[in-house]
Design a protein around this motif. Structure first.
Motif, short mmCIF file in Angstrom:
data_model
loop_
_atom_site.label_atom_id
_atom_site.label_comp_id
_atom_site.label_asym_id
_atom_site.label_seq_id
_atom_site.Cartn_x
_atom_site.Cartn_y
_atom_site.Cartn_z
N MET A 196 2.03 2.35 5.17
CA MET A 196 1.94 3.50 5.34
C MET A 196 3.30 4.24 5.23
O MET A 196 3.58 5.41 4.73
N ILE A 197 4.45 3.62 5.79
CA ILE A 197 5.69 4.26 5.82
C ILE A 197 6.10 4.18 4.37
O ILE A 197 6.99 5.11 4.00
N SER A 198 6.02 3.15 3.38
CA SER A 198 6.16 3.32 1.97
C SER A 198 5.70 4.46 1.46
O SER A 198 6.20 5.13 0.43
N ARG A 199 4.24 4.82 1.63
CA ARG A 199 3.68 5.90 0.93
C ARG A 199 4.14 7.21 1.52
O ARG A 199 4.33 8.05 0.70
N LEU A 200 4.60 7.23 2.71
CA LEU A 200 5.25 8.41 3.36
C LEU A 200 6.54 8.52 2.74
O LEU A 200 6.88 9.84 2.40
N HIS A 201 7.44 7.55 2.61
CA HIS A 201 8.68 7.53 1.97
C HIS A 201 8.84 8.08 0.32
O HIS A 201 9.49 8.92 0.04
N SER A 202 7.49 7.59 -0.20
CA SER A 202 7.52 7.97 -1.73
C SER A 202 6.81 9.14 -1.88
O SER A 202 6.53 9.60 -3.12
N GLY A 203 6.30 9.86 -0.94
CA GLY A 203 5.43 11.23 -1.15
C GLY A 203 3.92 10.92 -1.38
O GLY A 203 3.53 11.88 -2.21
N GLN A 204 3.65 9.82 -1.22
CA GLN A 204 2.10 9.39 -1.66
C GLN A 204 1.27 9.79 -0.52
O GLN A 204 1.49 9.75 0.64
N SER A 205 -0.19 9.93 -1.01
CA SER A 205 -1.29 10.15 -0.01
C SER A 205 -1.40 8.97 0.80
O SER A 205 -1.46 7.87 0.15
N PHE A 206 -1.62 8.90 2.23
CA PHE A 206 -2.20 7.57 2.80
C PHE A 206 -3.38 7.23 2.18
O PHE A 206 -3.29 5.87 2.32
N GLY A 207 -4.29 7.88 1.65
CA GLY A 207 -5.34 7.37 1.07
C GLY A 207 -5.56 6.99 -0.29
O GLY A 207 -6.27 6.36 -0.82
N GLN A 208 -4.27 6.98 -0.87
CA GLN A 208 -4.18 6.61 -2.13
C GLN A 208 -4.09 5.12 -2.37
O GLN A 208 -3.50 4.41 -1.66
N ALA A 209 -4.89 4.39 -3.37
CA ALA A 209 -5.13 2.97 -3.59
C ALA A 209 -3.85 2.72 -4.34
O ALA A 209 -3.42 3.19 -5.44
N ASP A 210 -3.31 1.41 -3.88
CA ASP A 210 -2.42 0.85 -4.78
C ASP A 210 -2.56 -0.68 -4.49
O ASP A 210 -3.29 -1.14 -3.74
N ARG A 211 -1.43 -1.51 -5.19
CA ARG A 211 -1.59 -3.16 -4.94
C ARG A 211 -0.12 -3.49 -4.26
O ARG A 211 0.32 -4.47 -4.47
N ARG A 212 0.30 -2.61 -3.35
CA ARG A 212 1.45 -2.94 -2.42
C ARG A 212 0.83 -3.74 -1.35
O ARG A 212 1.87 -4.07 -0.41
N HIS A 213 -0.48 -3.92 -0.93
CA HIS A 213 -0.79 -4.60 0.06
C HIS A 213 -0.16 -6.06 0.02
O HIS A 213 -0.22 -6.58 -1.23
N LEU A 214 -0.14 -6.79 1.17
CA LEU A 214 0.38 -8.25 1.39
C LEU A 214 -0.51 -9.25 0.33
O LEU A 214 -0.11 -9.97 -0.32
N HIS A 215 -1.80 -9.05 0.48
CA HIS A 215 -2.96 -9.58 -0.38
C HIS A 215 -2.77 -9.51 -1.73
O HIS A 215 -2.91 -10.61 -2.47
N PHE A 216 -2.47 -8.43 -2.16
CA PHE A 216 -2.11 -8.31 -3.81
C PHE A 216 -0.63 -8.81 -3.97
O PHE A 216 -0.90 -9.31 -5.08
N ARG A 217 0.21 -8.72 -3.45
CA ARG A 217 1.68 -9.21 -3.49
C ARG A 217 1.37 -10.87 -3.53
O ARG A 217 2.06 -11.46 -4.41
N LEU A 218 0.52 -11.35 -3.02
CA LEU A 218 0.66 -12.76 -2.73
C LEU A 218 -0.35 -13.30 -4.16
O LEU A 218 0.00 -14.22 -4.65
N LEU A 219 -1.34 -12.48 -4.58
CA LEU A 219 -2.05 -12.78 -6.04
C LEU A 219 -1.14 -12.72 -7.01
O LEU A 219 -0.89 -13.23 -7.80
N ASP A 220 -0.07 -11.61 -6.65
CA ASP A 220 1.13 -11.37 -7.80
C ASP A 220 2.07 -12.62 -8.09
O ASP A 220 2.74 -12.85 -9.05
#
Length: 344
Positions: free
Chosen positions: A260-284
């Protein structure tokens, strides 16, 4: 206290989930409620996202049955609270089905979550008092604060579980662990009738999990809203087990807060989907979906055991802060690693 009502509620939820899940999957395929491979879904083929039907059916059937079983009941207002949880769950199920079908925008989804939270509050499911970990004295909140705090708690928990649903079996398995910890704690506290509710959720999630674990044959879809709402309200129903839930779910909660803080900092919507969740980063990092899910399960079981074994509220708070800081440090390291990889 007789043991058979507890086994019955758990067993009914488990069996219904095992039977209804394949039927829900067939329904989803037939009516186009499906997910195709994309940026946030690494799966092969078309997978139905109609798991919410099975989770709702199993949980509601078992909890309704629980109201008729001969279990000691201490709180005369317990049935009112159950009605609030049932109505809020049903409301979210309907909205979630519409979302699965028409893919609602984030605004209406958050509004629906707030309405579901207000339904719970109207039926006396609210956080009115907590124990101060520093003084071991009861703190009673004024009513306006009660409403706002409970609203934030329920909506926050719904989104914590919803955002967790990005890896096969992750949200379902974590939900099962949380349900088990809540049930054990309530039984240990002698809150036998209330303990039937997390036992119903445990049976529903465990019955759904074999179909949802990697490689998933069906996704939770709107079921993640139901699961998050159930966990949030059940944690309140037996006397605001906030410290317990915060500790068990500390890693996903910190992950959501970070995002939430990252999205707020980058001016993105809270509801916008992306791959910055911890589980996605672990996949990466190279882990597969099964490994990510099992890693989360292990952490949640360990933290759940700590929550049950630690009696001191101050020690619980200290543990929570340490886990939170460690998670934040790990997320910061992952973010820097991703940036370095992108710039390289």
């Amino acid at each position: 206290v007789a043991w058979w009502p507890f086994v019955t509620v758990f067993g009914v939820a488990l069996v219904i989930a095992l039977i209804v899940t394949p039927l829900a999957a067939a329904w989803g395929r037939r009516h186009g409620l499906v997910d195709r491979p994309g940026p946030r879904r690494w799966h092969n083929g078309v997978i139905p996202r109609s798991g919410g039907i099975a989770l709702f059916a199993a949980f509601m059937a078992a909890t309704l049955l629980a109201q008729w079983l001969p279990v000691p009941r201490q709180d005369p207002k317990e049935i009112i609270r159950f009605l609030g949880i049932a109505l809020g769950t049903t409301f979210l199920f309907i909205v979630g089905y519409l979302d699965d079908r028409f893919e609602l925008r984030p605004g209406p989804q958050y509004l629906a979550q707030a309405i579901a939270a207000l339904i719970a509050i109207l039926f006396l499911v609210f956080i009115e008092r907590v124990m101060n970990p520093f003084t071991d004295q009861l703190t009673i909140f004024p009513y306006p604060f009660v409403v706002v705090f409970t609203l934030i708690w329920i909506v926050g928990m719904i989104n914590t579980i919803n955002f967790l649903d990005g890896v096969d079996g992750l949200a379902t398995g974590v939900g099962a662990i949380v349900s088990a910890v809540l049930a054990i704690h309530m039984l240990r506290e002698g809150q036998y009738s209330v303990a039937l509710l997390p036992l119903a959720l445990l049976g529903a999630t465990l019955g759904f999990l074999p179909f949802n674990f990697y490689p998933a044959k069906i996704f939770l879809g709107s079921g993640s809203l139901i699961l998050g709402y159930a966990i949030a309200t059940l944690g309140i129903a037996a006397g605001a087990k906030l410290a317990l839930l915060l500790l068990v779910l500390s890693i996903p909660i910190v992950d959501v807060a970070w995002l939430m803080i990252s999205r707020l900092h980058s001016g993105q919507s809270f509801g916008q989907a992306d791959r910055r969740h911890l589980h996605f980063r672990l996949l990466d990092l190279g882990l597969n979906q099964r490994q990510v899910a099992l890693l989360y399960y292990a952490y949640c079981i360990a933290l759940g055991a700590a929550a049950l074994l630690i009696n001191s509220r101050l020690l619980k708070l200290t543990t929570l802060l340490l886990v939170g800081m460690a998670t934040l440090a790990f997320l910061a390291w992952l973010a820097r690693r991703t940036q370095q990889r992108g710039s390289g």
